[in-house]
Design a protein around this motif. Structure first.
Motif, PDB file in Angstrom:
ATOM      1  N   ILE A 330       0.862  -1.183   0.000  1.00  0.00           N
ATOM      2  CA  ILE A 330       0.000   0.000   0.000  1.00  0.00           C
ATOM      3  C   ILE A 330       0.896   1.229   0.000  1.00  0.00           C
ATOM      4  CG2 ILE A 330      -1.788   1.258   1.245  1.00  0.00           C
ATOM      5  CD1 ILE A 330      -2.719  -1.371   2.387  1.00  0.00           C
ATOM      6  N   PRO A 331       0.794   2.048  -1.021  1.00  0.00           N
ATOM      7  CA  PRO A 331       1.695   3.210  -1.093  1.00  0.00           C
ATOM      8  C   PRO A 331       1.461   4.190   0.046  1.00  0.00           C
ATOM      9  CG  PRO A 331      -0.060   3.360  -2.743  1.00  0.00           C
ATOM     10  CD  PRO A 331      -0.156   1.998  -2.134  1.00  0.00           C
ATOM     11  N   ALA A 332       2.536   4.775   0.517  1.00  0.00           N
ATOM     12  CA  ALA A 332       2.437   5.767   1.585  1.00  0.00           C
ATOM     13  C   ALA A 332       1.874   7.072   1.028  1.00  0.00           C
ATOM     14  CB  ALA A 332       3.805   6.012   2.204  1.00  0.00           C
ATOM     15  N   HIS A 333       1.129   7.766   1.858  1.00  0.00           N
ATOM     16  CA  HIS A 333       0.577   9.073   1.483  1.00  0.00           C
ATOM     17  C   HIS A 333       1.547  10.153   1.955  1.00  0.00           C
ATOM     18  CE1 HIS A 333      -3.287   7.409   0.232  1.00  0.00           C
ATOM     19  NE2 HIS A 333      -3.211   6.627   1.288  1.00  0.00           N
ATOM     20  N   LYS A 334       2.213  10.768   1.019  1.00  0.00           N
ATOM     21  CA  LYS A 334       3.241  11.764   1.355  1.00  0.00           C
ATOM     22  C   LYS A 334       2.601  13.146   1.464  1.00  0.00           C
ATOM     23  CE  LYS A 334       6.811   9.075  -0.998  1.00  0.00           C
ATOM     24  NZ  LYS A 334       7.354   8.517   0.223  1.00  0.00           N
ATOM     25  N   ASP A 335       1.826  13.313   2.496  1.00  0.00           N
ATOM     26  CA  ASP A 335       1.157  14.596   2.737  1.00  0.00           C
ATOM     27  C   ASP A 335       1.929  15.351   3.810  1.00  0.00           C
ATOM     28  OD1 ASP A 335      -0.482  16.704   3.208  1.00  0.00           O
ATOM     29  OD2 ASP A 335      -2.323  15.541   3.462  1.00  0.00           O
ATOM     30  N   GLY A 336       2.620  16.424   3.413  1.00  0.00           N
ATOM     31  CA  GLY A 336       3.440  17.141   4.368  1.00  0.00           C
ATOM     32  C   GLY A 336       2.649  18.027   5.311  1.00  0.00           C
ATOM     33  N   VAL A 337       1.371  18.270   4.993  1.00  0.00           N
ATOM     34  CA  VAL A 337       0.550  19.145   5.821  1.00  0.00           C
ATOM     35  C   VAL A 337      -0.055  18.330   6.954  1.00  0.00           C
ATOM     36  CG1 VAL A 337      -1.396  20.729   5.853  1.00  0.00           C
ATOM     37  CG2 VAL A 337       0.029  20.536   3.795  1.00  0.00           C
ATOM     38  N   THR A 338      -0.012  18.835   8.160  1.00  0.00           N
ATOM     39  CA  THR A 338      -0.630  18.141   9.295  1.00  0.00           C
ATOM     40  C   THR A 338      -1.840  18.934   9.780  1.00  0.00           C
ATOM     41  OG1 THR A 338       0.814  19.250  10.869  1.00  0.00           O
ATOM     42  CG2 THR A 338       1.541  17.111  10.016  1.00  0.00           C
ATOM     43  N   TYR A 339      -2.784  18.222  10.357  1.00  0.00           N
ATOM     44  CA  TYR A 339      -4.010  18.814  10.863  1.00  0.00           C
ATOM     45  C   TYR A 339      -4.260  18.272  12.265  1.00  0.00           C
ATOM     46  CZ  TYR A 339      -4.617  19.319   5.798  1.00  0.00           C
ATOM     47  OH  TYR A 339      -4.424  19.595   4.467  1.00  0.00           O
ATOM     48  N   GLU A 340      -4.938  19.041  13.084  1.00  0.00           N
ATOM     49  CA  GLU A 340      -5.246  18.554  14.423  1.00  0.00           C
ATOM     50  C   GLU A 340      -6.391  17.553  14.359  1.00  0.00           C
ATOM     51  OE1 GLU A 340      -4.958  20.611  18.478  1.00  0.00           O
ATOM     52  OE2 GLU A 340      -7.081  20.848  17.927  1.00  0.00           O
ATOM     53  N   HIS A 341      -6.132  16.388  14.900  1.00  0.00           N
ATOM     54  CA  HIS A 341      -7.132  15.334  14.985  1.00  0.00           C
ATOM     55  C   HIS A 341      -7.282  14.910  16.437  1.00  0.00           C
ATOM     56  CE1 HIS A 341      -6.136  14.952  10.712  1.00  0.00           C
ATOM     57  NE2 HIS A 341      -7.193  14.163  10.550  1.00  0.00           N
ATOM     58  N   ARG A 342      -8.502  14.611  16.807  1.00  0.00           N
ATOM     59  CA  ARG A 342      -8.713  13.889  18.057  1.00  0.00           C
ATOM     60  C   ARG A 342      -8.534  12.387  17.781  1.00  0.00           C
ATOM     61  NH1 ARG A 342     -14.678  15.739  19.339  1.00  0.00           N
ATOM     62  NH2 ARG A 342     -14.750  15.128  17.144  1.00  0.00           N
ATOM     63  N   PHE A 343      -8.377  11.637  18.830  1.00  0.00           N
ATOM     64  CA  PHE A 343      -8.248  10.182  18.726  1.00  0.00           C
ATOM     65  C   PHE A 343      -9.424   9.613  17.926  1.00  0.00           C
ATOM     66  CE2 PHE A 343      -8.266   5.838  20.556  1.00  0.00           C
ATOM     67  CZ  PHE A 343      -6.912   5.538  20.602  1.00  0.00           C
ATOM     68  N   VAL A 344     -10.638  10.070  18.243  1.00  0.00           N
ATOM     69  CA  VAL A 344     -11.836   9.584  17.567  1.00  0.00           C
ATOM     70  C   VAL A 344     -11.836   9.985  16.095  1.00  0.00           C
ATOM     71  CG1 VAL A 344     -13.280  11.587  18.142  1.00  0.00           C
ATOM     72  CG2 VAL A 344     -14.348   9.348  17.790  1.00  0.00           C
ATOM     73  N   ASP A 345     -11.341  11.173  15.784  1.00  0.00           N
ATOM     74  CA  ASP A 345     -11.284  11.628  14.390  1.00  0.00           C
ATOM     75  C   ASP A 345     -10.346  10.744  13.569  1.00  0.00           C
ATOM     76  OD1 ASP A 345     -12.880  13.796  15.176  1.00  0.00           O
ATOM     77  OD2 ASP A 345     -11.119  15.025  15.628  1.00  0.00           O
ATOM     78  N   ALA A 346      -9.230  10.371  14.178  1.00  0.00           N
ATOM     79  CA  ALA A 346      -8.248   9.553  13.472  1.00  0.00           C
ATOM     80  C   ALA A 346      -8.830   8.196  13.106  1.00  0.00           C
ATOM     81  CB  ALA A 346      -7.003   9.382  14.343  1.00  0.00           C
TER      82      ALA A 346
END
Length: 660
Positions: A330-346
């Motif tokens: 499965i290819p890795a997603h090279k997304d350099g941008v990070t976003y705030e996630h809660r545990f449930v969101d992830a």
């Protein structure tokens, strides 16, 4: 007692007669071999052949059949090769399970036969899953699932019937009512007149038939198949009789003699012979020649199987059967941008990503569709993916898990959500005896993910707060994953969803909305079974997982101000364990504290303690210490619960470890 039916041709009569006679003659030979100690056990179907043979001959090749002990006629009528079948029954290396299981505890997917396990009725929910798979693909096929009268008292029987009716599945359940559950007569098993009467309560069709009349069996099965294909599941009670013991060692002393006399007249082969003679189709002498022909037809395969090799134990070969290697790229997603996630969101994002990528994913559980689940993980999924893939179930655990097994056998990737991890106990048998053992015994790999919200700290009391992951650590064939960070919640769930083995994924309820982190929006696949050092240190190591990771990070930070360097090893996966990571951290710091949320006695990390004592003793500078919750049920009151929890004693334990 003859049977009557419209005239059939001599060719058809001979075909039916041979199909009835073959399993009978094989069984009679097996009973001789049993007396000669050449086989170890036998469950006789003598007197019941019309049911199994009738179902097999009335079904289509694309239909699944899930037989039981006494359904040799299903295998012979479906033209299963006799040599490997005999090897299976003798426990030989050339059998379908290669000696890993015995008798009819196996499946042959290419013949659309899925065998039983010893736990009665357990395969009936599996039939639901197979039927659902065929329905989703719009195939004109049905699943036929057998059980005995005794199994109708099991919970899986009722869960399977109810689920089939609610989901309108193409499935037919067949009860072989032979009068006894081992030695317990039906008068002591149920109070209704007929077991088929139960169908009405589930909104199903019910038929009560003479199971020793091949014509009646075939006619009813044909009708049932047509109904099932229209989404109207059917329950058939076939009245028959067991002419031998439950198995040969149990005998028949508990059965009145007059029953044997009455049922001998109703013997399905005897009755068919009377019909053939009354119609003038064949003479007795001609039938005797048919018997000789049948005996010759399996003689060579039987003798070859008796002389076949016994299994030879090779440790690496046997261990390799337990798990399917994770080979998916499965290819890795090279997304350099990070976003705030809660545990449930992830967790939600990971689940959604997999569902968008692969239409073979579907999820089952209580209140997961319109309601979105009690923790709102699947909120919005129904609108995006539709009711076929986001499936509310009745309040069942075992039934849903069994259905997941059936779906997985057909190439789907089912996800089952336990409303709370505590309720997984209601599906324990399906997980540890059916799902976990199938691949080792005979089946292809099973991609099943079981999500289970667990853990305390939210005042939910003793039935909604347990951490039960340790229950499953001693069950080879399962993988047990417990994330302790937001990033792991996303990536390890994604890895679990694509892992070709059954995975139990435990999600901590308190972390759902209290833990936040900046991570990429897309999940990346991580193979399961690798621990991770969360914090480097030199003075001591805390080995933990799940909520323990957050406890350890907070406490290690406090000790840093005291000049103490604490390493934290996050196990992440409890089965299989990353032993190399455990050994490396022990060798590095020489002092280990095992931190777990479950109670102390026989908790998950007791196994880690044993590994360290056995394999890392020379590197230790202090005894291995444990910090765990108390040996008691989790109380509801938050003050009481806080006193129960392991983190209350964590700082004290670290002090003791470092001072030793």
């Amino acid at each position: 007692m003859a049977i009557t039916e419209k005239k059939i041709s001599a060719e058809t009569a001979l075909y039916l007669y041979k199909n009835l006679l073959l399993p009978r003659r094989i069984e009679e030979r097996m009973l001789m071999l049993l007396r000669q100690n050449k086989i170890s056990k036998w469950f006789s179907g003598i007197g019941q052949e019309a049911v199994g043979v009738g179902v097999a001959l009335s079904s289509e090749p694309e239909d699944y059949i899930l037989p039981m002990h006494r359904n040799l006629g299903v295998f012979t009528a479906r033209n299963v090769p006799l040599y490997p079948l005999f090897c299976q029954l003798f426990g030989k290396a050339d059998g379908f399970t290669q000696g890993r299981d015995r008798s009819f505890h196996f499946g042959i997917p290419e013949h659309k036969i899925i065998g039983m396990i010893s736990h009665l009725a357990a395969m009936m929910p599996v039939a639901d899953g197979l039927a659902l798979a065929m329905k989703l693909r719009e195939e004109k096929a049905v699943a036929f699932s057998f059980c005995g009268d005794g199994a109708t008292s099991e919970g899986d029987f009722h869960e399977a019937l109810n689920l089939a009716a609610v989901w309108k599945l193409p499935v037919v359940f067949i009860i072989e009512n032979n009068g006894y559950g081992l030695s317990t007569p039906t008068s002591e098993q149920y109070a209704c007149e007929h077991l088929s009467d139960r169908a009405k309560g589930y909104g199903m069709h019910g038929f009560h038939i003479d199971g020793n009349n091949i014509f009646e069996v075939m006619k009813t099965v044909g009708q049932a198949r047509e109904l099932a294909l229209k989404g109207e599941p059917v329950l058939i009670e076939a009245k028959t009789f067991r002419m031998r013991g439950h198995e040969e060692a149990s005998g028949t002393h508990y059965v009145p003699d007059n029953l044997f006399e009455d049922w001998a007249e109703k013997d399905p082969i005897h009755r068919f012979e009377l019909y053939i003679e009354s119609e003038g189709l064949f003479t007795q002498a001609e039938l005797e020649e048919v018997t000789k022909e049948i005996d010759q037809s399996f003689k060579q395969d039987l003798e070859k199987a008796l002389d076949a090799d016994d299994p030879v134990f090779e440790e690496s070969k046997e261990l390799a059967r337990v798990y399917t290697p994770t080979s998916k790229e499965i290819p890795a997603h090279k997304d350099g941008v990070t976003y705030e996630h809660r545990f449930v969101d992830a967790i939600q994002a990971s689940l959604r990503q997999a569902f968008e990528e692969d239409s073979s994913f579907l999820i089952m559980g209580q209140d997961i569709a319109e309601y979105g689940g009690v923790f709102k993980i699947t909120e919005g999924f129904l609108d995006q993916f539709g009711k076929e893939r986001i499936r509310n179930t009745p309040i069942i655990e075992s039934g849903a898990l069994g259905a997941a097994l059936g779906l997985s056998l057909e190439g789907f990737k089912p996800v089952v959500e336990m409303q709370f991890a505590d309720f997984i106990s209601c599906g324990f048998n399906q997980i540890v005896n059916n799902i976990a053992k199938s691949q080792y015994r005979w089946s292809p790999s099973l991609n099943i993910t079981i999500r289970a919200p667990h853990g305390g700290g939210v005042g939910a009391g003793p039935f909604h707060s347990q951490s039960v992951e340790g229950w499953f650590m001693q069950v080879p064939g399962l993988k047990v994953v417990v994330p302790g960070t937001v990033e792991d919640a996303m990536n390890l769930l994604y890895g679990s969803l694509y892992d070709p083995n059954p995975v139990l994924f435990f999600e901590h309820k308190k972390l759902y909305r209290s833990l936040r982190a900046k991570i990429p929006d897309k999940a990346n696949f991580e193979p399961l079974g690798k621990a991770k050092v969360r914090r480097e240190g030199t003075d001591a190591t805390i080995i933990t997982y799940g909520m323990g990771v957050q406890w350890a990070l907070e406490t290690a930070g406090a000790f840093e101000s005291k000049g103490r360097s604490i390493e934290i090893l996050d196990l992440r996966t409890l089965l299989p364990l990353d032993k190399e990571a455990i050994k490396a951290t022990v060798q590095k710091t020489g002092r280990v504290l095992l931190l777990q949320e479950p109670s102390l006695t026989l908790g998950p990390l007791s196994e880690i303690s044993a590994i360290i004592s056995e394999e890392c003793f020379e590197w230790l500078d202090a005894p291995v210490m444990r910090c765990a919750s108390l040996d008691m049920p989790i109380p509801h009151d938050k003050g009481l619960e806080a006193g129960f929890m392991a983190d209350r004693k964590l700082s004290e334990k670290i002090e003791r470890l470092i001072r030793y």
